[in-house]
Design an enzyme around this catalytic site. Structure first.
Site, PDB file in Angstrom:
ATOM      1  N   SER A 300       0.817  -1.216   0.000  1.00 32.04           N
ATOM      2  CA  SER A 300       0.000   0.000   0.000  1.00 32.04           C
ATOM      3  C   SER A 300       0.851   1.266   0.000  1.00 32.04           C
ATOM      4  O   SER A 300       0.368   2.336  -0.389  1.00 32.04           O
ATOM      5  CB  SER A 300      -0.942   0.011   1.208  1.00 32.04           C
ATOM      6  N   ASP A 550      -3.523   6.829  11.470  1.00 31.94           N
ATOM      7  CA  ASP A 550      -2.578   6.249  10.505  1.00 31.94           C
ATOM      8  C   ASP A 550      -1.304   7.081  10.522  1.00 31.94           C
ATOM      9  O   ASP A 550      -1.273   8.218  10.057  1.00 31.94           O
ATOM     10  CB  ASP A 550      -3.206   6.266   9.108  1.00 31.94           C
ATOM     11  N   HIS A 553       1.192   5.667   6.373  1.00 35.40           N
ATOM     12  CA  HIS A 553       1.031   6.236   5.036  1.00 35.40           C
ATOM     13  C   HIS A 553       1.211   7.751   5.103  1.00 35.40           C
ATOM     14  O   HIS A 553       1.315   8.328   6.188  1.00 35.40           O
ATOM     15  CB  HIS A 553      -0.339   5.857   4.465  1.00 35.40           C
TER      16      HIS A 553
END
Length: 583
Positions: A300, A550, A553
């Protein structure tokens, strides 16, 4: 008998003059058409017109390859035979049952994953269970974004059956923060630093203070200065795009669209110590990549980087040619293709039973590359690899047909493991890179982006770790060592150096070593701003517990865009050096 004289009769004299005039005009027009046709065939003007009206960085001039003797084919002749064969098998809305089966096996086939907690215990969590841990990288918004078509602009087509890719990315986000076997301590380390536009030096921020793991000379960028020793410099000119200008930006990384109140994290540029890293020039990139394909392959975080590249280039209006297994965007102006292929570990994986390991547990064959992308590797001119975080996920390691270890799975506690998840990562890096540098038909440039650091402070992703409130890059005194990041980086570089010694083909292998520099960018993550939900919790609760967030990312726009500036610089150095060598 005297006949009437024609002399002085205008009707008799004018007629032949009209015929000659018409004949001359027709002849001249025919000559013009012939000459114009020859000119258009030898010197097509459409790409030039298209490129200069796309609105991308018109101030720059092409300084690499000539426009001459190049053609644009608007048909499906945008790749080589492997990609055309792939299209014929997988285009359309129907699902290929054989492929679905293989995707299900790739995703592990298991309905639960084991979560390791800081105390060493493990628990089983159903993938469909609604919990804060699942919420960390909920991909429902992204899935909907990919599978719906907007009237305004093209949107990504779903890549796999029932969004296997998206579920995989969801698991990747969660599992990338699982506890590992390495103990970490908060130890301060010397690192690159941070400056502002006034060049006022911060105390203790010596650009030469970072000492990364040694890199093989043949794997280093082979011209110009070291791109990875330097400082973060404040830049008021702003980002290369906005969250509103890019329709393919995943909602989870759309920090401004999700309500993040600050945005100065968008205004910092990486400044190498002994040179400048140029701002991304879209025209130059497309010209360097004329007729070529760049593939982002991995997890990802690879998706994060691919979307950043698309956002930077979006004004060039790419055409979506994706399908079930592969995202593909075609830039007609230069016949350039951007590709993304999902590969969790980059090595061969299966959920089929093996020896005493039951079906459903992911088995990684550490000595075999992932054939899911290797079958297309000769189609790619540049490959950017991303891996590492999935090695914190439950899996079993097989080497030379022998079970040698596992992560969050080792039934016989009386038998010591030969290989833990960190060693397995290093072996996998050597395996995939060795496969590329010894492939008889692969001649491309492979860029290995080094391990991307996360910034969970005060705990792991599911135990109160947080990056909330970070609004600018860390200073030297604020930098905290991440033991897992450091050892994963060390194993990655070691695997890289072992592989490069095995090179037998004409391909090139480069390490894009971003780990040290991005250790400073604790401000660049979405944190709690992962969705546009107006009722989301963004502050600590009464008990001081932070909300789910998060911190792996990267916001877009944001620090991740620097990765693609580095990619462009590596490509420029490599392609221009190669051009000089052959000229």
């Amino acid at each position: 008998m005297n006949l009437p004289s024609n002399k002085g009769d205008p009707t008799i004299v004018a007629y032949p003059r009209t015929l000659s005039t018409i004949a001359a005009s027709v002849g001249g027009l025919a000559i013009f058409i012939v000459l114009a046709s020859l000119l258009l065939v030898s010197q097509p003007i459409y790409p030039t017109i298209r490129l200069y009206f796309d609105g991308i960085d018109h101030s720059s001039k092409f300084d690499s390859l000539s426009w001459e003797n190049r053609t644009i084919n608007d048909s499906r002749n945008d790749g080589n035979e492997e990609l055309r064969k792939f299209d014929s098998q997988h285009d359309g809305n129907g699902i290929d049952d054989s492929y679905v089966k293989s995707d299900e096996s790739k995703s592990g086939g298991s309905q639960s994953v084991t979560v390791a907690h800081p105390d060493g215990s493990g628990g089983v969590m159903d993938k469909n269970q609604s919990s804060n841990s699942d919420d960390i990288n909920d991909s429902s918004n992204f899935q909907q974004r990919e599978e719906t078509t907007s009237d305004a602009s093209p949107v990504v087509v779903s890549e796999t059956k029932a969004s296997v890719d998206k579920q995989g990315e969801k698991d990747a986000g969660n599992s990338s923060f699982f506890n590992v076997t390495t103990n970490t301590e908060n130890v301060r380390i010397p690192s690159p630093g941070l400056l502002n536009n006034s060049n006022a030096k911060q105390p203790g921020l010596d650009a030469s203070s970072l000492s990364p793991a040694p890199i093989s000379q043949t794997g280093s960028v082979d011209s110009g200065c070291d791109l990875y020793q330097g400082k973060w410099v404040h830049d008021s000119s702003g980002p290369l795009y906005t969250n509103d200008s890019c329709p393919v930006l995943s909602q989870m990384q759309n920090c401004q669209g999700n309500g993040r109140p600050d945005k100065d994290y968008e205004n910092w540029r990486w400044k190498p110590a002994k040179c400048d890293l140029p701002r991304f020039d879209a025209k130059r990139f497309l010209e360097l990549m004329r007729g070529k394909t760049l593939a982002f392959i991995g997890d990802s975080v690879a998706r994060n980087q691919m979307e950043s590249m698309l956002c930077i280039l979006w004004q060039a209006i790419p055409k979506n040619r994706g399908n079930k297994r592969m995202q593909r965007y075609y830039f007609r102006s230069t016949s350039t293709m951007l590709v993304r292929i999902w590969s969790s570990w980059l090595v061969h994986q299966t959920s089929d039973p093996f020896a005493t390991i039951p079906e459903g547990v992911t088995k990684l064959h550490l000595d075999a590359p992932d054939e899911g992308f290797m079958e297309f590797i000769t189609s790619f001119d540049v490959v950017v690899l991303s891996s590492g975080h999935w090695f914190a996920k439950q899996s079993v390691y097989i080497l030379n047909s022998e079970i040698v270890g596992g992560q969050l799975w080792w039934p016989d506690k009386s038998q010591p493991m030969k290989t833990n998840n960190i060693e397995a990562f290093g072996i996998s890096v050597e395996t995939i890179l060795s496969a590329l540098v010894t492939h008889p038909n692969y001649t491309g440039l492979t860029i290995v982006r080094s391990f991307s650091p996360d910034h969970y402070e005060g705990g792991a992703w599911n135990t109160g770790g947080s990056c909330t409130g970070k609004e600018k890059p860390a200073l030297d005194g604020e930098l905290v060592q991440n033991g897992f990041t450091n050892i994963m980086h060390e194993k990655q570089v070691a695997g890289f150096n072992r592989a490069i010694k095995k090179t037998t083909n004409k391909s090139k292998l480069k390490l894009m070593d971003i780990t040290g520099a991005f250790g400073y960018r604790h401000d660049g993550h979405p944190g709690p701003y992962r969705s546009p939900d107006p009722n989301k919790i963004t502050k600590r609760g009464p008990n001081g517990k932070p909300p789910s967030q998060d911190c792996l990312h990267w916001c877009m726009p944001g620090p991740v865009d620097t990765w693609n500036e580095l990619v462009l610089e590596i490509i420029r150095r490599e392609f221009e050096n190669s051009h000089r060598f052959h000229s």
